[in-house]
Design an enzyme around this catalytic site. Structure first.
Site, PDB file in Angstrom:
ATOM      1  CG  HIS A 135      -2.003   1.013   1.210  1.00  0.00           C
ATOM      2  ND1 HIS A 135      -1.954   2.176   2.244  1.00  0.00           N
ATOM      3  CD2 HIS A 135      -2.877   1.173   0.366  1.00  0.00           C
ATOM      4  CE1 HIS A 135      -2.808   3.023   1.911  1.00  0.00           C
ATOM      5  NE2 HIS A 135      -3.434   2.664   0.945  1.00  0.00           N
ATOM      6  CG  HIS A 160      -7.953   5.783  -2.090  1.00  0.00           C
ATOM      7  ND1 HIS A 160      -7.756   6.805  -1.238  1.00  0.00           N
ATOM      8  CD2 HIS A 160      -7.137   4.897  -2.241  1.00  0.00           C
ATOM      9  CE1 HIS A 160      -6.757   6.205  -0.420  1.00  0.00           C
ATOM     10  NE2 HIS A 160      -6.541   5.178  -0.969  1.00  0.00           N
ATOM     11  NE  ARG A 234     -14.627  15.048  27.126  1.00  0.00           N
ATOM     12  CZ  ARG A 234     -16.060  14.269  27.865  1.00  0.00           C
ATOM     13  NH1 ARG A 234     -16.782  13.712  27.252  1.00  0.00           N
ATOM     14  NH2 ARG A 234     -15.735  14.162  29.234  1.00  0.00           N
ATOM     15  CB  CYS A 281      -9.991  16.870  25.224  1.00  0.00           C
ATOM     16  SG  CYS A 281     -10.934  16.394  26.666  1.00  0.00           S
ATOM     17  CE1 TYR A 417     -13.089  18.114  30.677  1.00  0.00           C
ATOM     18  CE2 TYR A 417     -15.106  19.312  31.225  1.00  0.00           C
ATOM     19  CZ  TYR A 417     -14.335  18.402  30.756  1.00  0.00           C
ATOM     20  OH  TYR A 417     -14.820  17.419  29.728  1.00  0.00           O
TER      21      TYR A 417
END
Length: 564
Positions: A135, A160, A234, A281, A417
């Protein structure tokens, strides 16, 4: 004399018929047997390739008064035999022409070199085991589709969609998918996640409900701009399905002022602002922190970070139209999403008003992502984009904006957080004692080669990303092949960043000679930003019970292939 001439004529006619039948049958079976063998003795004999094999006509010496009748009986028998042979030939051809049928479950079970590697394209099934190492994009890229469809991956790379690529793939076709094989939905209509959008199969899923996933490392830095389908996702709650025609964004005005109710068309009337921003995140690389000591949270690897080109209205323009302005006392802009749990609790977050009102901070109410309307997973129709700030404040499916003297009372602002000392555990944690995460620290990670991979001797190519919060630009990435004893400087790629407005990552690459005789390499990277902040060398000193702010040196271990 007449009867004898008739019998001789009948013998010649029968012999000719036998010869024609034999030639037809042998020709047909020779053709059929080039493709498929059969256990039938009849087929084996008829397909003989022995040149010495010649048709042997039985003697048709007729005598007696019933000789003509017996002759025609023989002729009938031969014609019947010819019909049987012709039918057998038809069955052989039909068996050859019908493709082998497979179910999707069968395809999914072939996803490794041990079981062989199958993929699908449309309704066709291919065994590409022998092609994996050939490939052009590398074996790892093709292996992402192992046991599943090629379409999601081909959609990312237009190369492709060329005839010669289809021709190469056609050589590996082994059959087709069963038309009756439709994957049944496992979600019931009462499930709040039943209407979630379809996701790209390359994503590494960390949780299904709510859906949280990251792109594999080898795709993460394939492009400077992350394609929408593989941008890390998220979600905290089910994805809402919002009607853009009836969508309204409610912006509360100041005391005594007038609130706004903005449609998408209303937002389009504000000056369109475009910026390239990296979102990360707070839990990116949490899985490494878990190796020090268990934490609570999703097991993010290095892929909870992505970069996109965003477009929308500047938040400062919208707030100004609602009558808001900077004030001397502390204030916060609170965001509320239209995603909610079964109790009606919506996701919420806030940022300081000073940042929201600063045109240089470029906070957006974004409605486009990489030149397209926001995908559902990423906040359609409108989301907040806060450059340089943790992803938790980039509220999606935005429904309400307000200004308050205190930050948002949302759970995700007040009770999540936040960072704590390694000595704090769940019995002693006091969330009110720590500020909410806003700007993130400097970060970098290695995306190629993979941890545990085998590299060639001679030279190794190492790739990765680097980013720092608050608009601080990455000025250098150092890479070590020996665990940090010696260092080399990587080449930085990507867009040049403006001072104090470096909102997007820098991709980096290093081509380095492999030290002679080395059987393994301990590769390490660390980034430095323009404030000369640098990543800490280990995770233990920055460990915290939520596993956030994980930005120690990134380390991988690879093997070196021995010279033949």
């Amino acid at each position: 004399m007449g009867e004898r001439r008739g019998l001789k004529g009948l013998q010649k006619q029968c012999s000719a018929t036998m010869l024609l039948l034999h030639r037809a049958v042998v020709s047909a079976f020779r053709h059929a047997c080039r493709f498929k063998s059969t256990s039938s003795k009849l087929c084996i004999q008829a397909c003989s390739t022995n040149d010495s094999f010649q048709p042997q006509c039985p003697s048709l010496t007729f005598s007696g008064n019933n000789s003509s009748t017996r002759g025609w009986r023989v002729m009938g028998t031969l014609l019947g035999l010819g019909a049987v042979l012709a039918y057998h030939d038809h069955r052989c051809k039909a068996a050859q022409e019908l493709p082998r049928i497979y179910t999707r479950e069968e395809v999914r079970s072939h996803s490794s070199p041990e079981t062989r590697i199958w993929v699908t394209l449309g309704s066709e099934v291919f065994d590409v085991t022998e092609f994996v190492d050939l490939h052009p994009g590398g074996p790892s890229k093709l292996m992402l589709a192992a046991g599943g469809p090629l379409e999601p991956f081909w959609a990312l790379y237009a190369v492709h969609n060329q005839s010669h690529v289809r021709e190469i793939l056609a050589q590996y076709k082994i059959g087709e998918l069963s038309p009756e094989d439709k994957a049944p939905s496992t979600l019931k209509t009462s499930d709040p996640y039943a209407d979630d959008p379809i996701r790209h199969p390359a994503l590494k899923v960390n949780s299904q409900r709510p859906f949280n996933a990251e792109p594999p490392p080898e795709l993460l830095t394939e492009n400077y701009i992350t394609p929408n389908p593989i941008f890390f996702t998220r979600n905290h709650l089910p994805v809402p399905n919002l009607d853009p025609d009836t969508y309204r964004l409610h912006v509360e005005g100041p005391p005594g002022g007038q609130s706004l109710s903005l449609s998408l068309d209303d937002l389009y009337q504000f000056p369109k602002h475009e910026i390239t921003v990296t979102l990360q995140c707070a839990g990116n690389r949490r899985s490494e922190m878990t190796q020090v000591k268990e934490v609570r949270g999703l097991e993010w690897s290095i892929g909870a970070i992505s970069t996109a080109h965003w477009a929308g209205a500047r938040l400062c323009d919208v707030l100004a139209q609602a009558g808001h302005q900077l004030c001397e006392t502390e204030a916060h802009v609170c965001f509320e999403g239209l995603d909610s749990d079964p109790t009606g609790t919506a996701y919420g977050a806030s940022i300081p008003l000073a940042r929201a009102m600063d045109p240089e901070a470029e906070v957006l109410l974004a409605y486009e992502m990489n030149g397209q309307p926001l995908p559902r997973d990423h906040g359609f129709p409108v989301r907040v984009v806060v450059p340089g700030v943790v992803g938790a404040r980039h509220v999606k499916w935005l429904g309400k904006v307000s200004v308050a003297s205190e930050e948002s009372y949302s759970h995700w602002q007040r009770r999540d957080y936040k960072g704590f000392s390694p000595s704090v555990d769940w019995d002693t944690v006091d969330f009110d004692s720590a500020p909410s995460i806003q700007e993130l620290p400097v970060q970098s990670a290695i995306t190629e080669p993979k941890d545990g991979a085998t590299v060639e001797s001679g030279e190794v190519t190492i790739k990765g990303y680097a980013w720092s919060g608050g608009g601080r630009a990455v000025i250098r990435v150092d890479v070590s092949l020996d665990g940090g004893l010696t260092w080399q400087v990587a080449k930085l790629d990507g867009e040049e960043q403006c001072p104090r407005k470096a909102w997007a990552w820098r991709l980096w690459e290093l081509q380095a000679p492999v030290p002679a005789g080395q059987k393994e390499l301990n590769i390490v990277c660390k980034a430095i930003d323009d404030s000369y902040n640098v990543q800490p060398d280990t995770m233990a000193p920055i460990w915290n019970l939520r596993g956030v702010l994980s930005n120690a040196w990134h380390r991988i271990h690879v093997h070196v292939r021995a010279n033949p």
